[in-house]
Design an enzyme around this catalytic site. Structure first.
Site, mmCIF file in Angstrom:
data_model
loop_
_atom_site.group_PDB
_atom_site.id
_atom_site.type_symbol
_atom_site.label_atom_id
_atom_site.label_comp_id
_atom_site.label_asym_id
_atom_site.label_seq_id
_atom_site.Cartn_x
_atom_site.Cartn_y
_atom_site.Cartn_z
ATOM 1 N N GLY A 1 1.603 -11.378 -6.888
ATOM 2 C CA GLY A 1 2.276 -12.658 -6.746
ATOM 3 C C GLY A 1 1.395 -13.822 -7.161
ATOM 4 O O GLY A 1 0.388 -13.661 -7.859
ATOM 5 N N THR B 1 -2.531 -4.914 -9.244
ATOM 6 C CA THR B 1 -2.751 -5.744 -8.055
ATOM 7 C C THR B 1 -4.240 -5.797 -7.725
ATOM 8 O O THR B 1 -5.040 -4.998 -8.206
ATOM 9 C CB THR B 1 -1.984 -5.179 -6.856
ATOM 10 O OG1 THR B 1 -2.410 -3.825 -6.613
ATOM 11 C CG2 THR B 1 -0.486 -5.195 -7.124
ATOM 12 N N ASN C 1 -1.875 4.728 -15.529
ATOM 13 C CA ASN C 1 -2.260 3.882 -14.403
ATOM 14 C C ASN C 1 -3.481 4.477 -13.716
ATOM 15 O O ASN C 1 -3.377 5.472 -13.003
ATOM 16 C CB ASN C 1 -1.091 3.769 -13.423
ATOM 17 C CG ASN C 1 -1.415 2.911 -12.210
ATOM 18 O OD1 ASN C 1 -2.471 2.291 -12.139
ATOM 19 N ND2 ASN C 1 -0.519 2.893 -11.251
ATOM 20 N N LEU D 1 1.681 5.327 -4.279
ATOM 21 C CA LEU D 1 2.369 6.123 -5.293
ATOM 22 C C LEU D 1 3.372 7.096 -4.672
ATOM 23 O O LEU D 1 3.384 8.290 -4.985
ATOM 24 C CB LEU D 1 1.361 6.872 -6.179
ATOM 25 C CG LEU D 1 0.681 6.037 -7.273
ATOM 26 C CD1 LEU D 1 -0.360 6.870 -8.014
ATOM 27 C CD2 LEU D 1 1.693 5.489 -8.266
ATOM 28 N N SER E 1 -4.332 1.598 -9.621
ATOM 29 C CA SER E 1 -3.712 1.361 -8.320
ATOM 30 C C SER E 1 -4.786 1.414 -7.238
ATOM 31 O O SER E 1 -5.591 2.359 -7.197
ATOM 32 C CB SER E 1 -2.651 2.426 -8.026
ATOM 33 O OG SER E 1 -2.235 2.341 -6.679
ATOM 34 N N ARG F 1 0.856 -1.192 0.000
ATOM 35 C CA ARG F 1 0.000 0.000 0.000
ATOM 36 C C ARG F 1 0.890 1.240 0.000
ATOM 37 O O ARG F 1 0.734 2.159 0.798
ATOM 38 C CB ARG F 1 -0.958 -0.015 1.190
ATOM 39 C CG ARG F 1 -0.324 -0.209 2.566
ATOM 40 C CD ARG F 1 -1.355 0.037 3.670
ATOM 41 N NE ARG F 1 -0.803 -0.145 4.999
ATOM 42 C CZ ARG F 1 -0.878 -1.271 5.715
ATOM 43 N NH1 ARG F 1 -1.488 -2.342 5.216
ATOM 44 N NH2 ARG F 1 -0.350 -1.345 6.926
#
Length: 359
Positions: A263, A241, A170, A114, A173, A111
């Site tokens: 992941g 994510t 982006n 940015l 996020s 977290r």
């Protein structure tokens, strides 16, 4: 050499806080002499975005946020490196601790929010490497406190497009409040129109990419792909994510931390969304497959789902830079077994099946 040393360094790195370990690896790479990797097998070359990539294995945004070591990273064997995210004004991001290793799951939760040294710093660093070989992209976002977020994206595009091969917008996020709201159809249409216009004004040859979240509905995906095509976006990055927490996670205490999960647990949902995206855009624009790539098999599956290029990051935390060469060798072996002369021959071949992957 660096890949061979990682097993020795890993115990030390993993005794450190995850962010401290990350900063240490950046520092280590900054001290290395710049070197070019050995040439890749010609079958791994990818021709997309009006450019030739020596291999499809790229580094995802988030590792080299400040564009401190892109050439050292290319020297590890990556086919391309995406730096950032970058926002116009320097901001610290969220309070620490803000990144967590879920070792049993091969996952990471972050977290960061940015955190960025700001546009001017990154622009200077990228300008200093002009003329060097290697494919570089930059991921751009908006400041947390921005009153006009669209203007932030335009400012980043104008400043950085002349210095990179591609700019990734982006809007996905999960760690900047309200940022994912820009994925809404009306906002996204205006945003992409303004970013493309800004790119055209300074450097028309730079590609514009759009990075999307894995947590969107198929109806939202329909709207986003249609908008991206209408506005001339040249590739989609699938995906960022996830805010979801699969029931299969073993690290149940850490799983309660807020932030984006990446992941191995992201592999199935991100690959399913990648395949769903390919079914919608086909060969109109290329896709970049991201999320859970930790082996040659996983990379091959992303290509079968529709990816022309790949990106990884979290798996490096557990496997180190030796993973890059392992994936490339595995892809060459699969091509040989298939009798295929290039990766383009198999891109999207199994998209229909992989679009129906179970959770």
């Amino acid at each position: 050499m660096i890949g061979a040393l990682f097993p020795l360094a890993k115990p030390l790195l993993h005794r450190l806080d995850a962010e401290a370990a990350h900063n240490l690896t950046i520092r280590g790479l900054s001290l290395l002499p710049t070197r070019r990797p050995p040439p890749d097998d010609a079958r791994l070359a990818v021709e997309v975005l009006g450019r030739r990539f020596p291999n499809p294995v790229g580094l995802a945004a988030g590792y080299d946020k400040g564009a401190e070591v892109p050439d050292a990273l290319l020297g590890l064997g990556f086919g391309f490196v995406e730096v950032g995210g970058v926002v116009p004004r320097a901001q610290p991001g969220n309070p620490a601790p803000r990144v967590f290793r879920l070792r049993a799951d091969g996952a990471v939760i972050n977290r960061f929010g940015l955190n960025s040294e700001g546009l001017d710093v990154v622009r200077r660093r990228l300008a200093a490497r002009e003329g060097r070989p290697g494919r570089i992209g930059v991921n751009i976002g908006a400041n947390k406190e921005a009153t006009d977020r669209l203007a932030d994206y335009v400012a980043c595009t104008r400043a950085l497009a002349p210095l990179v091969d591609f700019v990734t917008v982006n809007v996905s996020s999960p760690n900047t409040p309200g940022l994912r709201d820009l994925q809404g159809e009306a906002f996204l249409d205006d945003l992409l129109a303004r970013v493309v216009e800004a790119r055209d004004a300074v450097h028309p040859g730079t590609a514009i990419l759009l990075k999307i979240a894995p947590d969107i509905t198929l109806a939202a995906l329909d709207a986003m792909t249609a908008t991206a095509l209408k506005r001339g976006v040249q590739a989609l990055v699938v995906s960022n994510t996830t805010i979801a927490r699969p029931a299969t996670l073993a690290e149940t205490a850490l799983a309660r931390e807020t932030g984006g999960l990446s992941g191995r647990p992201l592999f199935k949902p991100a690959t399913r969304l990648l395949a769903q995206t390919y079914l919608r855009v086909g060969t109109k624009i290329p896709l970049v497959g991201v999320g859970g790539i930790d082996s040659a098999e996983a990379a091959w599956t992303k290509i079968l789902a529709g990816a022309s290029l790949l990106q990884l990051y979290s798996a490096l935390v557990y496997q180190g830079p030796g993973l890059i060469g392992s994936i490339k060798a595995g892809l060459v072996a699969r091509l040989a077994a298939e009798g295929a002369g290039s990766l383009s021959a198999v891109v999207g071949r199994d998209a229909k099946t992989l679009a129906a992957l179970p959770d």
